[in-house]
Each structure stands twice: as structure tokens, then as C-alpha cells.
Design a protein around this motif. Structure first.
Motif, PDB file in Angstrom:
ATOM      1  N   CYS A 412     -15.063 -31.831 -22.257  1.00 59.24           N
ATOM      2  CA  CYS A 412     -15.305 -30.178 -22.594  1.00 59.24           C
ATOM      3  C   CYS A 412     -15.079 -29.885 -24.057  1.00 59.24           C
ATOM      4  N   SER A 452     -16.950 -29.015 -16.746  1.00 51.38           N
ATOM      5  CA  SER A 452     -18.031 -29.700 -17.336  1.00 51.38           C
ATOM      6  C   SER A 452     -19.412 -29.058 -17.401  1.00 51.38           C
ATOM      7  N   ALA A 455     -19.218 -25.900 -19.316  1.00 51.39           N
ATOM      8  CA  ALA A 455     -19.207 -26.192 -21.085  1.00 51.39           C
ATOM      9  C   ALA A 455     -20.683 -26.416 -21.584  1.00 51.39           C
TER      10      ALA A 455
END
Length: 504
Positions: A412, A452, A455
Motif C-alpha cells: 500500500c 490493498s 489503495a
């Protein structure tokens, strides 16, 4: 269901309830919104429940606390202070901390109500007990007390009650309990000072801010390290900064940094002192602070160039804070090759340092490289591009390799770097020319967890919202990115299956 609650409450009011009945009441109360009970609740119901707290049975106490928390929400704060004052006072003496927290949370509700707050201000005994709770061993109790007192101090009447009466002596008395409690009182004072200029004046006139400053500039290095955090909080407000400047505190902190060279224990307090200036630069003016206190910038560079991971981490955090706005970026740019060389070190640390320092480097790089669209002049775009190329011989590949590692935090962190530069044309051209990069951006299968996926979605959003993206990426890639954005971060493509006759 409300009727069942009322029936159980009537039982409690007539006689002591058994633990079994209390458990049933807890379940019933949980199922009914507090507002639905308002018309049915009487003072005798609550007094009966408060009376049930007077036992040495942990489960009974915690069950009663839960029920009271729910029921008290249904009552007007003025009613609570007028009709349940005695019960609240008894709560301060209860051996179980949850009862004290319940009592103070109710005080918190009362002080936020304009009609009820005057009743609290005219109850010095109640305020005295709250002050004593700052000295409680359990941190949750102390924090609730600090929260209640800072709420009380939101008005002039509250400030007058706390600082213009014998309650100030009570505060000083509690401070003498221990170092830990003394810092809690300082924390309260800083919190109150941050509200307005008037509240800061009350705190300054009490002498408590001067005492905090005295400890900050004293000889005890561990005390310095604790006090600088509170003074940094004070500097977050205009009135706090003005006070610190008038009292010569900022100059004193600068001189302590200057003298740190010869102090073998400076590593205890230096990080906090450097962070103080970093925060001050952002809320004030990076250029003015760095020009007036050159020792600050010099110390940040020294720490970043050192071999000590703790010092490097603080320096990297500070550079990220300093470079989070354009004026701060320009201050760093003026140091020319020294900062460019430092970026190379930060890029190296982002790849090779222990995980925590790598994350801090990635966050600082994101902060340094981000440019809002309205500030993207040719000069500033050239500057961020040169900074990016200073990080590594192949910076895009460096962050891409970090983003493919099986560690969500690092993954991230690298995506945030891409997001920071995503709206800058030079970065878009770099991404397009890197083989497979755009495919990687729109590939959902490489994001293993929610953080994730979020992000990656932010990266796609930053690209799509850029004015230059369609022109740089071309229509085909631009439409794929737009489709990704419209589908949302957690979209899963449906897999169609065809039924075959006779198959099992």
C-alpha cells in the motif's frame, strides 16, 4: 418489548433483582431503542439500578452499568443532574472503574447541554471529584476525567469555575500525586488552551503553562522528551504559537538543539524537538521558520545522513511534513545537491531498511512528490520529476518491485507513491512507457486484501481525475481505467458456467 423492560424495571424498584433477572433486563434493554423508553422511565427505576451497584459482584456491576448506559441515554441531561445528582456523586467512590467512567460520561453529556451545564458549574463537589479522577490509576478513568473537564472549560463560566476558585488548588494537589499524573494535568491544560485565546489566557494566568515550559527547558532529559509533545500540541493553534514566541520558548528550543552536540543524552529528546519545528513550519511558514532557525534544517539533514535508524526515521518523517506544502518543497529545493543526495539515501532506505523505516520513507516520498493540480507550474513539475529520478536509477521499477511484495503495508505504501505522482504529466508518460505498468494498474487479481484494493482504487481515481490522462494514455487505456473506477474497488467479474446435459 418496551413493556417487558418497564415490567422488569418495576420489579427492580420494588425489591432487589436477582442476577438472572438483571441478565434478562440487559437483553430486553438491548432490543429497545432508548428513545422508545423515554415516556416509561421514572427516577425510582434508575435509583433502584444505582442501588444494585452497591455489591461486590463484578458481573452484577457490569450488567447494571450496561443497562444504565442505555437507559440514561433516553433521559434529558438536565433531568439527570437534577434528579440523580446523589447517585452520580456516589459513583465517584465506587471501587469498580466502570462505574466511575459511567458517572463521568454522564457529566460529559450534562456539560454539553446549555440548560444543564450551569447545574454542574454550581456543584463544586462534583467538579472536585472529577479532578481527583485525573489521579486514578486506571488510564481510562483519567482520560474520561480530562475529557469532562475540557468540555466544562468550553465556556467562560466553566473557565471561571476551574481557574477562578479553589478548584485550581485541587488541580495542583492532584499534580503532586506523581510525575504521570502531573503530565496528565499538563495535557488537560494544553487541551483547554487550544480552544481560544481567552482559554489560553486563563491557563497562562494559572501559572501551569509556565511550569510546563520550565520542565521542558530544565535539565531532566526524560522530562524534556515528555513535555515537548505537549508543547508541540500547543503550537498547533495560532494563540499557542503566539504565546510560545512571546515567551521566548521557540528560541530556547532552538538553543537546546544547538547545544545537543555536546550532550551525550540528546538522543532522548532531540527527536521530539526536531518534530516540534517540523510541525511549526507547516502550520506557520516553512520559509520563515527555516530562515529564522537554521539549526533546525541542519539538524534534520544531519539526522537523515546518520547511521542511527531512530534518527533517520524522525528526519524522514520531518522532511515529509516539511515538504507537504509547496512553500516547504521550495525551501528543500534551495539546498540543491544536498537534498538530492538525501533523496538517494531515502530511496535506498525504502528498498533495504527494516520494514517500519521503509514504510516511513514511502510515506515521506508520497508527501514530498504530491502536487495539487492548481499548483502544477512548469518549475514545480520539473522539480518533482528531478526529485523522483534522484530516488533511484530506476525509481518506477523500485516502487513497482515494492508493490509486488507480499507485505500489505509495503504494498500500500508503494501504491501511495504512485498515487502521489499520478496527476503529473511526466509521471503519466513514465508509467505508459514502462512495460506492463498500465496492465498492472487495472489488474484486480494482484490486490489480496481490502486495504490493498482501496489503495489501488485511489491510484486509479487519481489517474482518471487528471486532466492530461486521456491525452497521455490514449483512449483505450483511459476507458479501461474509467471502467475500473465505475465498478468500484471490490468488483469481481462474474464467471459464466454452461450446463451440459447428462453431466453430474
Amino acid at each position: 418489548m418496551a413493556e417487558a423492560v418497564v415490567e422488569l424495571l418495576e420489579q427492580a424498584a420494588r425489591r432487589d433483582m436477582s442476577l438472572e433477572e438483571l441478565r434478562a433486563l440487559r437483553v430486553a434493554v438491548q432490543a429497545v431503542p432508548p428513545a422508545a423508553l423515554r415516556a416509561h422511565l421514572g427516577g425510582h427505576h434508575l435509583e433502584a439500578l444505582f442501588a444494585l451497584l452497591a455489591v461486590n459482584d463484578r458481573e452484577q456491576v457490569s450488567t447494571c452499568v450496561f443497562i444504565l448506559e442505555r437507559l440514561l441515554q433516553a433521559l434529558d441531561p438536565l433531568y439527570v443532574i437534577l434528579d440523580l445528582r446523589e447517585a452520580l456523586l456516589k459513583g465517584f467512590f465506587h471501587p469498580d472503574d466502570s462505574v466511575k467512567i459511567l458517572t463521568m460520561s454522564q457529566v460529559g453529556r450534562i456539560v454539553e447541554d446549555s440548560a444543564a451545564v450551569t447545574e454542574i458549574l454550581h456543584s463544586p463537589e462534583l467538579l472536585q471529584h472529577i479532578i481527583h479522577c485525573i489521579g486514578e490509576e486506571k488510564i481510562a478513568v483519567a482520560k474520561e476525567a480530562i475529557k469532562s473537564l475540557s468540555r466544562i472549560a468550553q465556556s467562560r463560566e466553566g473557565l471561571e469555575a476551574l481557574f477562578g476558585s479553589s478548584l485550581l488548588d485541587e488541580l495542583r494537589h492532584v499534580m503532586a500525586t506523581s510525575d504521570v499524573v502531573r503530565y496528565r494535568v499538563y495535557e488537560l491544560i494544553v487541551e483547554i488552551s487550544s480552544v481560544s485565546e481567552e482559554s489560553l489566557n486563563y491557563c497562562a494566568n494559572s501559572g501551569l503553562i509556565s511550569e510546563l515550559i520550565g520542565e521542558l527547558t530544565g535539565e531532566d532529559v526524560l522530562v524534556r522528551a515528555t513535555c515537548i509533545e505537549m508543547v508541540t500540541s500547543l503550537a498547533h493553534t495560532p494563540q499557542g504559537r503566539q504565546y510560545l514566541a512571546q515567551e521566548g520558548v521557540i528560541d530556547k528550543i532552538s538553543n537546546i538543539i544547538l547545544g545537543a552536540e555536546s550532550d551525550p543524552f540528546s538522543s532522548f529528546y532531540l527527536p521530539g524537538f526536531v518534530k516540534f519545528f517540523g510541525n511549526l513550519a507547516v502550520v506557520d511558514s516553512p520559509q520563515q521558520i527555516c530562515e529564522r532557525y537554521p539549526v533546525f534544517m541542519e539538524k534534520v539533514f544531519e539526522m537523515a545522513e546518520s547511521q542511527d535508524p531512530t534518527m533517520i526515521g524522525v528526519a524522514v518523517d520531518t522532511l515529509g511534513i516539511l515538504g507537504s506544502n509547496v512553500e516547504g518543497k521550495q525551501v528543500l529545493q534551495k539546498t540543491r545537491s544536498r537534498f538530492q543526495n538525501l533523496l538517494s539515501r531515502i530511496g535506498h532506505q525504502a528498498k533495504n531498511a527494516p520494514t517500519e523505516l521503509r514504510l516511513r520513507c514511502l510515506d515521506a516520498i508520497s508527501s514530498l512528490l504530491y502536487l495539487p493540480p492548481e499548483q502544477q507550474t512548469e518549475d514545480l513539475l520539473r522539480m518533482t520529476e528531478s526529485w523522483f529520478t534522484s530516488l533511484s536509477s530506476q525509481p518506477l521499477e523500485l516502487f513497482r518491485s515494492i508493490s509486488t511484495q507480499p507485505f500489505p503495508d509495503l504494498h500500500c505504501g508503494a501504491l501511495r507513491v504512485f498515487t502521489a505522482i499520478a496527476n503529473q504529466p511526466w509521471a503519466q508518460k513514465l508509467m505508459l512507457s514502462s512495460p506492463g505498468f498500465v496492465e498492472y494498474v487495472v489488474d484486480r487479481s494482484v490486490e489480496p486484501d481490502k486495504a490493498s484494493k482501496d489503495a489501488k482504487y485511489e491510484l486509479v481515481k487519481a489517474l482518471v481525475n487528471s486532466k492530461t490522462i486521456a491525452e497521455v494514455f490514449g483512449n483505450q487505456y483511459y476507458l479501461r481505467l474509467r471502467a475500473y473506477l465505475q465498478e468500484g474497488p471490490y468488483y469481481v467479474k462474474a464467471v459464466s458456467t454452461t450446463a451440459v446435459e447428462g453431466a453430474e
